[in-house]
Design a protein around this motif. Structure first.
Motif, PDB file in Angstrom:
ATOM      1  N   ASP A 152       0.835  -1.204   0.000  1.00 17.68           N
ATOM      2  CA  ASP A 152       0.000   0.000   0.000  1.00 17.68           C
ATOM      3  C   ASP A 152       0.875   1.260   0.000  1.00 17.68           C
ATOM      4  OD1 ASP A 152       0.840  -0.896   2.588  1.00 17.68           O
ATOM      5  OD2 ASP A 152      -0.460   0.612   3.498  1.00 17.68           O
ATOM      6  N   PRO A 179       1.774  -8.096  -8.097  1.00 21.08           N
ATOM      7  CA  PRO A 179       1.013  -6.900  -7.725  1.00 21.08           C
ATOM      8  C   PRO A 179       0.540  -6.086  -8.925  1.00 21.08           C
ATOM      9  CG  PRO A 179       3.369  -6.529  -7.435  1.00 21.08           C
ATOM     10  CD  PRO A 179       3.217  -7.958  -7.870  1.00 21.08           C
ATOM     11  N   GLY A 188      -4.381  -4.545  -6.210  1.00 19.90           N
ATOM     12  CA  GLY A 188      -4.502  -5.898  -5.699  1.00 19.90           C
ATOM     13  C   GLY A 188      -3.428  -6.781  -6.294  1.00 19.90           C
ATOM     14  N   ARG A 198      -7.295 -10.590  -7.011  1.00 23.54           N
ATOM     15  CA  ARG A 198      -7.757 -10.263  -5.669  1.00 23.54           C
ATOM     16  C   ARG A 198      -7.652  -8.771  -5.461  1.00 23.54           C
ATOM     17  NH1 ARG A 198      -4.551 -14.463  -3.991  1.00 23.54           N
ATOM     18  NH2 ARG A 198      -5.737 -16.252  -4.665  1.00 23.54           N
ATOM     19  N   PHE A 200      -7.623  -5.200  -3.666  1.00 26.65           N
ATOM     20  CA  PHE A 200      -7.169  -4.616  -2.416  1.00 26.65           C
ATOM     21  C   PHE A 200      -8.158  -3.557  -1.960  1.00 26.65           C
ATOM     22  CE2 PHE A 200      -4.902  -1.062  -0.375  1.00 26.65           C
ATOM     23  CZ  PHE A 200      -4.432  -1.722   0.735  1.00 26.65           C
ATOM     24  N   SER A 201      -8.468  -3.559  -0.671  1.00 21.86           N
ATOM     25  CA  SER A 201      -9.112  -2.378  -0.102  1.00 21.86           C
ATOM     26  C   SER A 201      -8.512  -2.186   1.279  1.00 21.86           C
ATOM     27  CB  SER A 201     -10.628  -2.555  -0.021  1.00 21.86           C
ATOM     28  OG  SER A 201     -10.927  -3.591   0.872  1.00 21.86           O
ATOM     29  N   GLY A 266       1.851  -8.403  -0.611  1.00 28.35           N
ATOM     30  CA  GLY A 266       0.663  -8.068   0.171  1.00 28.35           C
ATOM     31  C   GLY A 266       0.878  -6.900   1.097  1.00 28.35           C
ATOM     32  N   SER A 267      -0.068  -6.754   2.014  1.00 24.58           N
ATOM     33  CA  SER A 267       0.023  -5.687   3.008  1.00 24.58           C
ATOM     34  C   SER A 267      -0.531  -6.243   4.316  1.00 24.58           C
ATOM     35  CB  SER A 267      -0.786  -4.478   2.548  1.00 24.58           C
ATOM     36  OG  SER A 267      -0.919  -3.562   3.609  1.00 24.58           O
ATOM     37  N   ASN A 270      -3.197  -4.425   6.329  1.00 25.33           N
ATOM     38  CA  ASN A 270      -4.519  -4.415   5.709  1.00 25.33           C
ATOM     39  C   ASN A 270      -5.077  -5.823   5.500  1.00 25.33           C
ATOM     40  OD1 ASN A 270      -5.039  -1.500   5.132  1.00 25.33           O
ATOM     41  ND2 ASN A 270      -3.077  -1.717   4.084  1.00 25.33           N
ATOM     42  N   PHE A 272      -4.028  -8.062   3.743  1.00 25.65           N
ATOM     43  CA  PHE A 272      -4.081  -8.386   2.326  1.00 25.65           C
ATOM     44  C   PHE A 272      -2.942  -9.304   1.919  1.00 25.65           C
ATOM     45  CE2 PHE A 272      -3.494  -7.778  -2.195  1.00 25.65           C
ATOM     46  CZ  PHE A 272      -4.781  -8.025  -2.630  1.00 25.65           C
TER      47      PHE A 272
END
Ligand code: GDP
Length: 539
Positions: A152, A179, A188, A198, A200-201, A266-267, A270, A272
């Motif tokens: 992110d 990514p 995402g 997938r 991301f939010s 990922g993150s 989050n 994620f």
């Protein structure tokens, strides 16, 4: 040929071994190890709320006085092994202390795991501490899975990060997800194996699992352009094409032999990318493996019980001067109260009050299996590397001493206490809390450690446990190497020539204490038949 019917115990052993995963997370401070640990525990159902691990970490690093060290040690024993279940697997996550409490324990924990998870900050790439930890993993070809965190943020290009992993760590990097954008433009990941997008939010630390994913029919699916925009979609197609040409295809065998690391983006904060990581980890990471001893290899499914001590933690309870020895079970079944042989001292002992590290139900556990870690109360008889079995005398190898990187000369405030100092230092060295060197040319005590915090702990323990008030002086030493040479004459000549830089460690092994890296390199050049070792097995 008739085969003997399988016993109930060996059936249970096969089942329990196959479902165990014992691992550690390695990372440079601030890459996100604590956050990821917490999310893994959360998804594994071992904790109910995000924030629990974080709170422990805050307590650990609040202050650096002795009380805090004490508190930290008290806390870290409970979080030393975090056990949870996921998809039918029993997962033992071993904590590797980071930050200022980085110590020899950090390295030793890596000798007790079957695999590791490496967290890398996407903004910073591979950092120093990760390299050091990776070197330890390499000693045993430990399989490593990689999580590139903080997508992110505006981080480095993914190709650049893969290149960094390959060059700095000498391991092939095989992405399993890719990514789409980064920082504000992070949309995402694309799952390269499942052809799934997938989204991301940002979830903050709330602990919600992202569920938004869409299956596409490969990269040519026009739906991709609708979903992420035609610009990002063509970037993704270009990247994946590049990967197919220049990257490493994922190969589970190469992962298991430590030659290749599967990479996830990922993150952690989050949530994620964590679920996919955990699922893939549980599925692919190795179950407990056979472990070498001085005489033979011991398979985890053997019915005979065996275990090895890889870490000793002192003063869990200052009132009792208690020490806990951490044992990794290597084969057979552990049962509460069982009697085992402590081979180094040739005694039978009953492990009556073992601590079995289970995140949820500590008291109720009666047995443990290969891959599990138990804690034994130790009143000074147990050393790192000690082996316990039902009967066969065995000695597990592969839990070495690591060459210290920091050095101090010890001085006594009260010279009349030299006996106490000597006793204290020898015991602390035996326990593995610090390394002690006696120069051949003088009566100094030189202490060596891989983490600076070890020195603070030693001074406090010398005072509290041995009534010896010690002070430190800087020592003009930058590296230590254990010396080995089969040719007696050359060894004697070497010893004579560099005597001023030689010392004996606590187990009387000859050690070269180098004033600087240049001198070390030069001496190694001049004496090609001498071996300069960075690790040494415990005796
Ligand atoms: P550790 O030192 O490796 O245990 O790292 P922490 O888990 O404590 O994380 C270090 C900092 O990075 C903390 O401020 C975290 O909130 C932050 N952090 C962790 N994961 C992420 C992430 O995915 N994105 C961003 N932006 N920050 C993160």
């Amino acid at each position: 040929m008739t085969t003997l019917p399988e016993t109930e115990l060996s059936r249970a052993l096969r089942r329990e071994v196959a479902r165990r995963r014992t691992f550690a997370i390695i990372s440079h401070p601030d890459a996100g190890k604590t956050t990821l640990t917490e999310k893994l525990l959360l998804f594994g159902g071992a904790i109910q709320m995000a924030g629990e691990v974080k709170a422990r970490k805050a307590a650990r690093h609040a202050t650096s006085d002795w009380m805090a060290v004490e508190r930290e040690r008290g806390i870290s024993v409970t979080s030393s092994v975090m056990k949870f279940e996921h998809a039918g697997h029993e997962i033992n996550l071993l904590d590797t202390p980071g930050h200022q409490d980085f110590s020899e324990d950090t390295y030793r924990v890596l000798t007790a795991v079957d695999s590791a998870l490496m967290v890398i900050d996407s903004v910073k790439g591979v950092e120093n501490q990760t390299k050091k930890l990776m070197d330890v993993c390499r000693l045993r070809d430990t399989p490593i899975m990689t999580f590139i965190n903080k997508l992110d943020r505006d981080g480095r290009e993914p190709f650049d990060l893969l290149d960094d992993i390959e060059k700095s760590l000498g391991i092939e990097a095989a992405p399993l997800t890719w990514p789409i954008g980064s920082g504000k433009g992070f949309q995402g990941v694309y799952d390269l194996r499942r052809n799934e997008l997938r989204f991301f939010s940002a979830q903050g630390a709330k602990g919600v699992r992202p569920k938004d994913s869409v299956l596409v029919k490969g990269l040519d699916d026009p739906k991709l352009d609708e979903l992420i925009g035609s610009g990002p979609a063509s970037d993704l197609r270009r990247d994946v094409e590049l990967l197919a040409g220049a990257g490493y295809p994922f190969d589970v065998k190469r992962y298991l032999s430590g030659e290749q690391t599967p990479v996830f983006f990922g993150s952690a904060i989050n949530n994620f990318g964590v679920q996919e990581l955990l699922d893939t980890f549980a599925q692919l990471a190795p179950a407990p493996k056979p472990r070498p001893t001085t005489t033979r290899e011991v398979a985890p499914t053997e019915e005979q019980f065996s275990g090895v001590i890889f870490k000793i933690q002192a003063n869990m309870d200052p009132a009792h001067r208690d020490r806990i020895a951490f044992m990794r079970i290597c084969s057979g079944r552990f049962q509460r109260g069982m009697r085992v042989r402590h081979h180094r001292i040739g005694k039978e002992v009953q492990i009556a009050n073992a601590i079995i590290f289970m995140a949820q139900d500590r008291a109720g556990v009666e047995e443990a299996w290969p891959g599990d870690i138990i804690g034994i109360h130790n009143h000074g008889t147990i050393k790192i590397g000690d082996t316990f079995t039902d009967k066969e005398p065995l000695k597990f190898t592969g839990i070495p001493n690591f060459a210290p990187e920091h050095f101090r000369r010890v001085r006594l405030a009260n010279p009349l206490k030299s006996k106490q100092l000597e006793k204290g230092l020898l015991q602390l060295a035996e326990e593995g809390a610090v390394q002690v060197f006696r120069p051949m040319d003088n009566n100094d005590y030189i202490l060596g450690a891989v983490g600076l915090l070890q020195f603070d702990v030693i001074v406090a323990r010398l005072r509290d446990e041995y009534s010896a008030d010690a002070l430190y002086e800087s020592a003009p030493i930058e590296a230590a190497r254990w010396i080995d040479c089969p040719d007696r004459q050359r060894l004697d000549a070497f010893t004579k020539d560099v005597r001023a830089n030689l010392a004996l460690d606590a187990e009387d092994n000859l050690t070269y204490l180098a004033p600087n890296a240049w001198r070390l390199g030069r001496t190694m050049e001049l004496w090609p038949e001498i071996e300069f070792r960075t690790t040494r097995e415990h005796q």
